[in-house]
Design an enzyme around this catalytic site. Structure first.
Site, short mmCIF file in Angstrom:
data_model
loop_
_atom_site.label_atom_id
_atom_site.label_comp_id
_atom_site.label_asym_id
_atom_site.label_seq_id
_atom_site.Cartn_x
_atom_site.Cartn_y
_atom_site.Cartn_z
N LYS A 1 -0.48 14.48 1.14
CA LYS A 1 -1.80 14.74 0.54
C LYS A 1 -2.02 16.24 0.28
CE LYS A 1 -4.03 10.64 2.65
NZ LYS A 1 -4.77 9.93 1.57
N HIS B 1 0.80 -1.24 0.00
CA HIS B 1 0.00 0.00 0.00
C HIS B 1 0.82 1.27 0.00
CE1 HIS B 1 -4.20 -1.35 0.51
NE2 HIS B 1 -3.66 -2.41 1.05
N LYS C 1 -9.97 13.52 3.69
CA LYS C 1 -9.04 12.39 3.76
C LYS C 1 -8.15 12.64 4.96
CE LYS C 1 -7.60 13.47 -0.46
NZ LYS C 1 -7.41 12.24 -1.20
N ARG C 2 -7.36 11.64 5.39
CA ARG C 2 -6.44 11.89 6.48
C ARG C 2 -5.59 13.13 6.17
NH1 ARG C 2 -6.27 8.08 10.91
NH2 ARG C 2 -4.51 9.35 11.56
N THR D 1 -8.94 6.07 -2.65
CA THR D 1 -10.25 5.51 -2.95
C THR D 1 -11.31 6.61 -2.82
OG1 THR D 1 -10.38 4.78 -0.65
CG2 THR D 1 -9.80 3.12 -2.31
N LYS E 1 -14.90 7.55 -4.95
CA LYS E 1 -16.23 7.83 -4.38
C LYS E 1 -16.76 9.17 -4.89
CE LYS E 1 -14.41 5.76 -0.19
NZ LYS E 1 -13.92 6.14 1.16
C1 LIG Z 1 -12.63 6.61 1.47
C2 LIG Z 1 -12.24 7.03 2.82
C3 LIG Z 1 -10.91 7.36 3.11
C4 LIG Z 1 -9.82 7.34 2.06
O1 LIG Z 1 -9.76 8.57 1.40
P1 LIG Z 1 -8.55 8.97 0.41
O2 LIG Z 1 -9.04 10.22 -0.22
O3 LIG Z 1 -8.44 7.85 -0.57
O4 LIG Z 1 -7.35 9.14 1.24
C5 LIG Z 1 -10.60 7.74 4.39
N1 LIG Z 1 -11.53 7.81 5.35
C6 LIG Z 1 -12.83 7.50 5.11
C7 LIG Z 1 -13.82 7.62 6.22
C8 LIG Z 1 -13.23 7.10 3.84
O5 LIG Z 1 -14.51 6.78 3.62
#
Ligand SMILES: *Cc1c(COP(=O)(O)O)cnc(C)c1O
Length: 835
Positions: free
Chosen positions: A569, A372, A563-564, A671, A675
């Site tokens: 990022k 990852h 995101k985190r 991911t 979404k």
């Molecule tokens: C999808 C998701 C992430 C991952 O987000 P990235 O933009 O890919 O870093 C992190 N936290 C939650 C709650 C998510 O649903």
């Protein structure tokens, strides 16, 4: 279940425990309210109603769940075991209702009982058993595994405290303990009789058994018991209901009687406390933290329990040990379960008495590894002293694996000792360490990255030597996310429109969304599309007002980065742009400016000072911008606290623009980007992770691309990154940095953001300033596109229409075919077990 009808009851009525109709559900909820919550409707609290409904939904899964387990136990088939230290599954009630197909009936049944389903859904505590993307991926995969009818089990840890809840106080992140179990967990079935012992510490000794074989005995300092806690994972509209099996640690005995009799009560309780600590808390870091003994213990604990469980199931089936790899495959979600390589060898050699070579063949055929990360600092290692004290026997096995492996490297690449040193499972330079990525790569038959770019870079960088030795072992499986949770559940308005436009089949075949393209020139359809997005934005706006007191206008462009929080990022790049825009607005310089609302969300690891400072910068900008009358109606900034799955479900559907702006080469896949895309957001992004494939699918004219490529990033670094160079030629950037440094966004305090500005100017490995100008220019193209509403709407539709590749169903299909060699098995429900 009683077959005697209640006197006076309709003999044709559906059973209250399994019937899917409105009246059966209503009766089931009433029964459970009394029989499980001990409440009558007159005094029941909303929490009581939630529990009664949740139990009633669980009742309806039990026959399917039992039939699924029974089928896997009876048939000659292979089970995919997904080993993951994290499963971020989110609230279960809404998802289970959708997968069972009884959402409307449950709503009606609750209405008949005077309750509102949406209010009950909002009450559910989220099991926050993961940090972010990696844990959420595991949860999406469980949904797809069940929906595709793949025999499978998820194995992990039942943390008593999941990821902390985030609150914002004075603009800073504050962590609050996650008490997700405080009201009980209606989805979990504890199985005290499914338990295993796991050894820790102590020493090993050699001995000869009765047959004269040389054996090794591990004399552990202590043992911990792992107890299975199961959660049902129903597929979408299929009978398959798989299991998520999480291990809870317990002391073997409540008290050490010897200590107790000697009167040392505290010593006796001590052992119990230590054992129960193992599954207490999730480590809140996205990346490994060096030298945390408890974390290594957690990893070994859940891996050992899971492998012992697989061996027990093999025995129950009456299959010989030689067939282990035919009956099971285990996917390692990153290196957190990498110790499985040594533990499966130990179980096979020490306990099942297999010869080494035979055990090694089984181990390698069973295990596969998903990488990852390419960030070298995020590759897990464990110091040798810690490892040998905690896991003396597994370490001996790792040494033997490594000895044989290094012989093989020397044969393949004679005379190349530098290569041997790089590939060795033990890092011998400086303080000795065990390299978990190397252990995984050596001990698995397949290694995959999580997006095309990532998989390519993997074979060119961190695992290059291994890819040269075993090219056939390397694969790509681009991540995916489940459309059930993130579209059907999170965006019901869109789901309805899609049903009407392309038919309901899109939910399990997302490529059917391509049919939307036939409607791009239909003004009525464009209008409906806009109305759905507008309604989702209004819902989010209301929640933002409720949670943060900030009023945002749903007609402005919702520009979202959730995101985190992490330097790679680059939320701070986004922040620099907002300040730039703010300055331009104040000077009335922004031509073609469009009103925007910037929304951020995400947790920072509690010990990650820079990430916490990035949050403070965002809240500081919000404080200034949202209170400046000059930008009123044109610019808003929101930090939405406590980003989790529940919040995510209503944030992604409300986005116009998705921020995916990581330094190229650093985000393995992402991911969140998928979404957003499914929910009709346009992406502004770098050529990183799955962004590359998103752009490929949607077409470059429908994607806002900016920034250095991964190759250019490496070149800049090689030649020496000089941030000052980018400031010298850019007065606007200079001014933005000066404002931050001068305390403009920290109530006049010029000390607060100093480390952040210093970092950007002198020590930034993520090249924020190098991408600044191009990012600002790209945002101008976004604004321009927004001014043409019809064009924007068409691009939005195309994003959804072309998101089919990013369903986790596609990803799981690829794992089944390329890595696991598993086929679906449909679950039959005879009438009796169905009722
Ligand atoms: C999808 C998701 C992430 C991952 O987000 P990235 O933009 O890919 O870093 C992190 N936290 C939650 C709650 C998510 O649903």
């Amino acid at each position: 279940m009683s077959t005697t009808p209640t006197p006076g009851a309709d003999p044709c009525a559906e059973p209250a425990r399994s019937g899917l109709g409105i009246d059966a559900l209503r009766r089931g909820v009433l029964d459970n309210l009394v029989c499980l919550q001990a409440r009558t409707p007159g005094i029941a609290t909303p929490q009581d109603w939630y529990m009664a409904l949740a139990y009633s939904v669980r009742d309806r899964m039990l026959a399917r769940w039992a039939a699924t387990i029974q089928t896997y136990a009876a048939r000659d088939l292979r089970v995919a075991c997904y080993l993951s230290a994290e499963f971020l599954i989110g609230p279960q009630l809404g998802n289970n209702l959708i997968n069972l197909g009884i959402e409307d009936n449950a709503r009606a049944a609750m209405r008949a009982l005077g309750q509102d389903l949406d209010e009950l859904l909002a009450l559910e505590e989220e099991p926050g058993l993961g940090n972010g993307g990696l844990g959420r991926l595991a949860a999406c995969y469980l949904d797809s595994l069940a929906t595709l009818e793949i025999p499978s089990v998820g194995y992990g840890i039942r943390y008593e405290f999941g990821i902390f809840n985030q609150v914002i106080r004075d603009g800073w992140q504050v962590e609050v303990t996650d008490l997700w179990l405080q009201n009980g967990n209606p989805w979990e079935i504890v199985r005290p009789n499914v338990n295993y012992y796991v050894s820790f510490g102590g020493r090993t000794e050699m001995w000869h058994d009765e047959q004269g074989r040389l054996r090794v005995r591990w004399l552990p300092a202590r043992m911990v018991k792992g107890v299975a806690c199961d959660t049902p994972m129903p597929g979408f509209r299929v009978n398959t209901c798989n299991t998520l099996r999480l291990w809870k640690s317990e002391a073997i005995e409540s008290f050490d009687l010897q200590d107790f009799n000697a009167g040392d009560y505290y010593q006796a309780v001590q052992e119990k406390v230590i054992s129960e600590t193992l599954s207490k808390v999730l480590y809140p870091n996205d990346e490994p933290e060096a030298g945390k003994r408890l974390r290594l213990a957690q990893q070994y604990f859940f891996v050992s329990c899971s492998l012992q469980d697989m061996l027990r199931l093999l025995d129950l089936k009456g299959e010989p040990i030689a067939r282990f790899a035919d009956m099971f495959t285990a996917q390692l979600n990153d290196t957190h379960p990498a110790i499985a390589v040594a533990e499966l060898m130990r179980l096979l050699v020490d306990e099942r008495l297999l010869p080494w070579d035979e055990a090694w063949d089984i181990t390698r055929r069973t295990l596969a590894y998903t990488n990852h990360t390419l960030l070298p600092e995020a590759l897990e290692t464990w110091g040798l002293p810690l490892f040998s004290r905690l896991l003396p026997r597994p370490l001996e096995i790792i040494y033997e694996i490594n000895r044989r492996f290094i012989d093989e490297v020397r044969q393949t690449f004679p005379g190349d000792e530098a290569r041997v040193a790089r590939m060795s499972i033990i890092d011998e330079a400086g303080e000795k360490k065990v390299r978990m990525a190397n252990l995984s790569t050596v001990g698995c038959h397949a290694v995959n990255g999580v997006a095309a770019l990532h998989s390519t870079l993997l074979t060119q960088t961190v695992l290059r030597d291994f890819a040269q030795m075993w090219p056939e072992r390397f694969h790509n499986v681009t991540n995916g996310v489940t459309p059930r949770r993130f579209m059907l559940l999170g965006n019901p308005g869109l789901a309805r429109l899609l049903d009407e436009t392309v038919g309901e089949g899109w939910v399990t075949d997302l490529t059917r969304l391509r049919k939307l393209e036939a409607h791009l020139d239909d003004p009525a359809f464009l209008e409906q599309w806009r109305a759905v997005k507008r309604a989702n934005k209004a819902v989010l706006a209301e929640r933002i007002r409720h949670v943060t007191n900030v009023i945002v206008d749903p007609d402005t462009l919702f520009d979202i980065q959730v995101k985190r929080i992490h330097e790679y990022k680059r939320q701070h790049l986004n922040a620099l742009y907002i300040i730039t825009l703010y300055q331009r607005l104040r000077r009335n310089l922004e031509q073609g400016s469009v009103p925007r609302c910037f929304i951020f969300g995400g947790k920072a690891a509690p010990g990650y000072t820079m990430a916490k400072l990035m949050i403070r910068l965002i809240t500081g900008i919000a404080e200034v911008v949202n209170n400046d009358p000059v930008t009123e109606g044109r610019l808003k900034v929101v930090f939405y606290p406590d980003f989790n799955v529940k919040n995510a479900q209503c944030i992604y559907p409300a986005a116009d623009l998705s921020e995916q702006i990581s330094t190229a080469g650093k985000e393995a896949s992402g991911t969140g980007n998928m979404k957003f895309m499914m929910n009709g957001a346009l992406t502004i992004g770098t050529l990183d992770g799955a962004n590359v494939e998103i752009r490929e699918e949607v077409g470059d004219e429908n994607f806002f691309l900016f920034g250095l490529t991964a190759e250019q990033v490496e070149r800049v670094k090689r030649e020496g990154y000089r941030p000052a160079h980018y400031v010298e030629g850019n007065a606007e950037l200079r001014e933005v940095l000066d404002l931050i440094a001068g305390g403009h966004f920290s109530r006049g305090d010029s000390q607060v953001f100093r480390p952040l500005v210093e970092n950007l100017l002198h020590a930034d490995p993520f090249l924020v300033l190098a991408d600044y100008a191009d990012y600002v220019a790209c945002q101008a193209r976004v604004s321009e596109a927004w001014t043409d509403a019809a064009r924007w709407t068409r691009m939005s539709i195309l994003n959804t229409a072309r998101s089919g590749k990013f369903s986790s169903d596609r990803a799981i299909g690829e794992y089944c075919e390329r890595i696991w060699n598993i086929d679906p098995v449909s679950i039959g429900l005879d009438r009796e077990s169905a009722e």
